[in-house]
Design a protein around this motif. Structure first.
Motif, PDB file in Angstrom:
ATOM      1  N   GLU A   1     -28.652  37.768 -33.675  1.00  0.00           N
ATOM      2  CA  GLU A   1     -29.309  38.962 -33.160  1.00  0.00           C
ATOM      3  C   GLU A   1     -30.489  38.571 -32.310  1.00  0.00           C
ATOM      4  N   VAL A   2     -30.739  39.386 -31.281  1.00  0.00           N
ATOM      5  CA  VAL A   2     -31.923  39.167 -30.473  1.00  0.00           C
ATOM      6  C   VAL A   2     -33.110  39.656 -31.289  1.00  0.00           C
ATOM      7  N   ALA A   3     -33.990  38.723 -31.604  1.00  0.00           N
ATOM      8  CA  ALA A   3     -35.077  39.052 -32.520  1.00  0.00           C
ATOM      9  C   ALA A   3     -36.254  39.720 -31.821  1.00  0.00           C
ATOM     10  N   ALA A   4     -36.478  39.386 -30.573  1.00  0.00           N
ATOM     11  CA  ALA A   4     -37.630  40.008 -29.911  1.00  0.00           C
ATOM     12  C   ALA A   4     -37.293  40.389 -28.485  1.00  0.00           C
TER      13      ALA A   4
END
Lengths: 111, 111
Positions: free
Chosen positions: A108-111
Motif C-alpha cells: 500500500e502507498v503509505a504516504a
DNA sequence: AAAGACTACTGTGGAAAGCAGAGTACTCCG
DNA sequence: CGGAGTACTCTGCTTTCCACAGTAGTCTTT
C-alpha cells in the motif's frame, strides 16, 4: 530472474528522479543509483540513458572542469523532463500494482 | 514511458504466478493477465513466454481438445518453476523497493 | 452456405535497451 | 613510472516484447 532485464524502461525514471534532486554527472549518477540498491548496474547503461534523455529533450547539459580528474559532464532536468518524470511515476505505480496483484503481494502507498 | 519495456523480465514471473494458481492455456493466461491490469499486453508475448518457460524446464504441457474451438495447449508449473517463481518474487521485491526509494514512494508490505 | 466473429496457436522479423569490452584521458600516490 | 581511481565515448551483442501474417477450429447471422 535477470535484474538487467527488469531495468529496461525503468532506468529512465530512476535517472530522472536522481537528477531532479540535484544536477549530476554520469559517474556520480552511477554511484547514487548503486547506493540506492542498483548495485549491479553497468556504467554504460547510465551513460547511455543520460545521453538518450538529453537527446529527447528531458535534460540539459554543461561541462565543468575538475581538479580531481577529467572534466565532468553535468546534466540538469528541465520542464519537459519534469513532466516526463511525473507521467512515468504514475505509469510505474500502476504497473507495480498490477504485478503485486498477480504475485499477491499486498502493498500500500503509505504516504 | 513505455509499458512494454517495463514488462521485460517481469512477464516471466507474472505468467508463472498465474499458472501456479491453476493450469492454463495461452489464450486464457492472456485474458487473466489483461484482467489483472496488463491490458495492453500483446498475445505473441504471452505465447512466447510460455514457450520459453516450457523450454527452460519451468513448465510442463499437455493438449486438451475443446468443444468451443481449436485444441488448447495447457501449461502447468512444476517444482523447478516454483523455485524460479519464489526466487523471482524476492528479486522483484528488492527491485521494486529500490525504485520506490529513488522515486521517494513510501510503500510497505502490508501482509 | 457463405461471411464474419471469436477462439487458439505458431513463426518470422524488427526494435528497444542494458551491458560487456575496448579505448581515451586526466589526477594523484607510492 | 606504474597503478588506481575518476570520467566519458563507442561498437556490437543479447534478450525480450511485439506487430504481423498465417493456420485452423467453432458458432452465429444473414
Amino acid at each position: 530472474m535477470d535484474v538487467s532485464q527488469l531495468l529496461k524502461g525503468v532506468l529512465d525514471v530512476a535517472v530522472l528522479a536522481v537528477v531532479k534532486d540535484e544536477d549530476g554527472y554520469g559517474y556520480d549518477v552511477l554511484r547514487r543509483l548503486r547506493a540506492a540498491g542498483f548495485d549491479e548496474i553497468g556504467d554504460a547503461s547510465v551513460y547511455g540513458t543520460l545521453r538518450r534523455l538529453y537527446l529527447n529533450g528531458s535534460l540539459t547539459s554543461y561541462v565543468v572542469p575538475s581538479d580531481e580528474g577529467p572534466h565532468r559532464k553535468y546534466y540538469a532536468i528541465n520542464d519537459a523532463g519534469r513532466t516526463v518524470l511525473e507521467e512515468s511515476i504514475k505509469t510505474w505505480r500502476g504497473f507495480a500494482d498490477s504485478i503485486d496483484q498477480v504475485l499477491k503481494l499486498n502493498r500500500e502507498v503509505a504516504a
